[in-house]
Design a protein around this motif. Structure first.
Motif, PDB file in Angstrom:
ATOM      1  N   THR A 178       0.832  -1.186   0.000  1.00 38.70           N
ATOM      2  CA  THR A 178       0.000   0.000   0.000  1.00 38.70           C
ATOM      3  C   THR A 178       0.873   1.244   0.000  1.00 38.70           C
ATOM      4  O   THR A 178       1.743   1.396   0.867  1.00 38.70           O
ATOM      5  N   LEU A 179       0.636   2.101  -0.959  1.00 43.93           N
ATOM      6  CA  LEU A 179       1.502   3.273  -1.133  1.00 43.93           C
ATOM      7  C   LEU A 179       1.422   4.227   0.058  1.00 43.93           C
ATOM      8  O   LEU A 179       2.375   4.958   0.334  1.00 43.93           O
ATOM      9  N   SER A 180       0.317   4.216   0.769  1.00 42.51           N
ATOM     10  CA  SER A 180       0.155   5.139   1.893  1.00 42.51           C
ATOM     11  C   SER A 180       1.132   4.862   3.034  1.00 42.51           C
ATOM     12  O   SER A 180       1.256   5.670   3.949  1.00 42.51           O
ATOM     13  N   ASN A 181       1.826   3.748   2.973  1.00 43.60           N
ATOM     14  CA  ASN A 181       2.839   3.433   3.975  1.00 43.60           C
ATOM     15  C   ASN A 181       4.167   4.131   3.713  1.00 43.60           C
ATOM     16  O   ASN A 181       5.083   4.022   4.529  1.00 43.60           O
ATOM     17  N   TYR A 182       4.262   4.826   2.577  1.00 38.24           N
ATOM     18  CA  TYR A 182       5.535   5.385   2.145  1.00 38.24           C
ATOM     19  C   TYR A 182       5.431   6.864   1.801  1.00 38.24           C
ATOM     20  O   TYR A 182       4.466   7.295   1.161  1.00 38.24           O
ATOM     21  N   ALA A 183       6.442   7.587   2.200  1.00 36.15           N
ATOM     22  CA  ALA A 183       6.664   8.893   1.590  1.00 36.15           C
ATOM     23  C   ALA A 183       7.216   8.642   0.197  1.00 36.15           C
ATOM     24  O   ALA A 183       7.871   7.625  -0.049  1.00 36.15           O
ATOM     25  N   MET A 184       6.949   9.570  -0.701  1.00 34.00           N
ATOM     26  CA  MET A 184       7.357   9.390  -2.089  1.00 34.00           C
ATOM     27  C   MET A 184       8.166  10.566  -2.586  1.00 34.00           C
ATOM     28  O   MET A 184       7.965  11.706  -2.165  1.00 34.00           O
ATOM     29  N   GLY A 185       9.061  10.263  -3.504  1.00 41.02           N
ATOM     30  CA  GLY A 185       9.876  11.317  -4.077  1.00 41.02           C
ATOM     31  C   GLY A 185      10.045  11.139  -5.572  1.00 41.02           C
ATOM     32  O   GLY A 185       9.865  10.042  -6.106  1.00 41.02           O
ATOM     33  N   TRP A 186      10.361  12.254  -6.210  1.00 38.98           N
ATOM     34  CA  TRP A 186      10.764  12.236  -7.618  1.00 38.98           C
ATOM     35  C   TRP A 186      12.190  12.758  -7.710  1.00 38.98           C
ATOM     36  O   TRP A 186      12.540  13.759  -7.062  1.00 38.98           O
ATOM     37  N   PHE A 187      12.987  12.099  -8.512  1.00 34.83           N
ATOM     38  CA  PHE A 187      14.364  12.503  -8.798  1.00 34.83           C
ATOM     39  C   PHE A 187      14.537  12.520 -10.313  1.00 34.83           C
ATOM     40  O   PHE A 187      13.736  11.948 -11.045  1.00 34.83           O
ATOM     41  N   ARG A 188      15.589  13.163 -10.755  1.00 35.10           N
ATOM     42  CA  ARG A 188      15.877  13.155 -12.188  1.00 35.10           C
ATOM     43  C   ARG A 188      17.367  13.084 -12.423  1.00 35.10           C
ATOM     44  O   ARG A 188      18.166  13.508 -11.583  1.00 35.10           O
ATOM     45  N   GLN A 189      17.715  12.561 -13.584  1.00 33.44           N
ATOM     46  CA  GLN A 189      19.111  12.456 -13.969  1.00 33.44           C
ATOM     47  C   GLN A 189      19.256  12.860 -15.418  1.00 33.44           C
ATOM     48  O   GLN A 189      18.720  12.194 -16.318  1.00 33.44           O
ATOM     49  N   ALA A 190      19.971  13.941 -15.627  1.00 31.95           N
ATOM     50  CA  ALA A 190      20.258  14.427 -16.969  1.00 31.95           C
ATOM     51  C   ALA A 190      21.509  13.742 -17.497  1.00 31.95           C
ATOM     52  O   ALA A 190      22.344  13.271 -16.704  1.00 31.95           O
ATOM     53  N   SER A 244       1.879  15.294  -6.199  1.00 29.45           N
ATOM     54  CA  SER A 244       0.623  14.935  -5.530  1.00 29.45           C
ATOM     55  C   SER A 244       0.516  13.423  -5.493  1.00 29.45           C
ATOM     56  O   SER A 244       1.291  12.719  -6.139  1.00 29.45           O
ATOM     57  N   ARG A 245      -0.458  12.956  -4.739  1.00 29.92           N
ATOM     58  CA  ARG A 245      -0.632  11.514  -4.644  1.00 29.92           C
ATOM     59  C   ARG A 245      -2.107  11.178  -4.466  1.00 29.92           C
ATOM     60  O   ARG A 245      -2.861  11.966  -3.902  1.00 29.92           O
ATOM     61  N   ASP A 246      -2.464   9.998  -4.934  1.00 31.20           N
ATOM     62  CA  ASP A 246      -3.794   9.459  -4.729  1.00 31.20           C
ATOM     63  C   ASP A 246      -3.589   8.066  -4.140  1.00 31.20           C
ATOM     64  O   ASP A 246      -3.356   7.102  -4.876  1.00 31.20           O
ATOM     65  N   ASN A 247      -3.659   7.989  -2.832  1.00 30.68           N
ATOM     66  CA  ASN A 247      -3.374   6.716  -2.176  1.00 30.68           C
ATOM     67  C   ASN A 247      -4.415   5.652  -2.516  1.00 30.68           C
ATOM     68  O   ASN A 247      -4.106   4.456  -2.509  1.00 30.68           O
ATOM     69  N   ALA A 248      -5.618   6.074  -2.818  1.00 33.95           N
ATOM     70  CA  ALA A 248      -6.647   5.101  -3.201  1.00 33.95           C
ATOM     71  C   ALA A 248      -6.304   4.420  -4.524  1.00 33.95           C
ATOM     72  O   ALA A 248      -6.678   3.271  -4.755  1.00 33.95           O
ATOM     73  N   LYS A 249      -5.555   5.143  -5.369  1.00 32.67           N
ATOM     74  CA  LYS A 249      -5.137   4.586  -6.659  1.00 32.67           C
ATOM     75  C   LYS A 249      -3.694   4.100  -6.626  1.00 32.67           C
ATOM     76  O   LYS A 249      -3.166   3.679  -7.660  1.00 32.67           O
ATOM     77  N   ASN A 250      -3.056   4.218  -5.446  1.00 32.69           N
ATOM     78  CA  ASN A 250      -1.659   3.786  -5.316  1.00 32.69           C
ATOM     79  C   ASN A 250      -0.762   4.465  -6.350  1.00 32.69           C
ATOM     80  O   ASN A 250       0.120   3.829  -6.955  1.00 32.69           O
ATOM     81  N   THR A 251      -0.985   5.749  -6.557  1.00 30.80           N
ATOM     82  CA  THR A 251      -0.281   6.476  -7.615  1.00 30.80           C
ATOM     83  C   THR A 251       0.182   7.832  -7.110  1.00 30.80           C
ATOM     84  O   THR A 251      -0.527   8.504  -6.353  1.00 30.80           O
ATOM     85  N   VAL A 252       1.364   8.204  -7.554  1.00 32.45           N
ATOM     86  CA  VAL A 252       1.929   9.520  -7.278  1.00 32.45           C
ATOM     87  C   VAL A 252       2.120  10.229  -8.606  1.00 32.45           C
ATOM     88  O   VAL A 252       2.443   9.591  -9.617  1.00 32.45           O
ATOM     89  N   TYR A 253       1.942  11.531  -8.580  1.00 34.03           N
ATOM     90  CA  TYR A 253       2.024  12.315  -9.809  1.00 34.03           C
ATOM     91  C   TYR A 253       3.063  13.423  -9.682  1.00 34.03           C
ATOM     92  O   TYR A 253       3.358  13.904  -8.590  1.00 34.03           O
ATOM     93  N   LEU A 254       3.569  13.833 -10.817  1.00 34.46           N
ATOM     94  CA  LEU A 254       4.406  15.027 -10.895  1.00 34.46           C
ATOM     95  C   LEU A 254       3.905  15.847 -12.076  1.00 34.46           C
ATOM     96  O   LEU A 254       4.104  15.463 -13.229  1.00 34.46           O
TER      97      LEU A 254
END
Length: 124
Positions: A28-40, A71-81
């Motif tokens: 379940t995604l709600s158990n985790y903080a989430m991050g986005w990273f990038r690599q050029a 943002s995140r939608d824990n009901a959909k187990n999805t994070v957005y950027l």
């Protein structure tokens, strides 16, 4: 174990917008903080944005503040950027990651699971 799959990348013109998604499975995604990273190309992977487990707290790299929204939608187990006003320097592979920690989420070493990345290319 958490599996993360990013999507939504592509080739866009400068000034355009994209919404990246990160779908999680396994836990379940709600158990985790989430991050986005990038690599050029030719550069080290860098922090972009993070969001707390419930979504009430966010953090951004200075270079993306005002243009990127996590943002995140824990009901959909999805994070957005959501990315607006894209610049050529935003060109990179973008990765989402999951962390069991609640602080120091700008640090890559504090993340436990990573996706395979989605490419964003911004043309000038």
């Amino acid at each position: 174990q958490v599996q993360l799959v990013e999507s939504g990348g592509g080739l866009v013109q400068a000034g355009g917008s994209l919404r990246l998604s990160c779908a999680a499975s396994g836990r379940t995604l709600s158990n985790y903080a989430m991050g986005w990273f990038r690599q050029a190309p030719g550069k080290e992977r860098e922090f972009v944005a993070a969001i707390s487990r419930g979504g009430g707290s966010t953090d951004y790299a200075d270079s993306v503040k005002g243009r990127f929204t996590i943002s995140r939608d824990n009901a959909k187990n999805t994070v957005y950027l959501q990315i607006h006003s894209l610049k050529p320097e935003d060109t990179a592979a973008y990765y989402c990651a999951a962390s069991t920690r609640v602080v120091f989420l700008t640090l890559q070493r504090n993340y436990d699971y990573w996706g395979q990345g989605t490419q964003v290319t911004v043309s000038s």
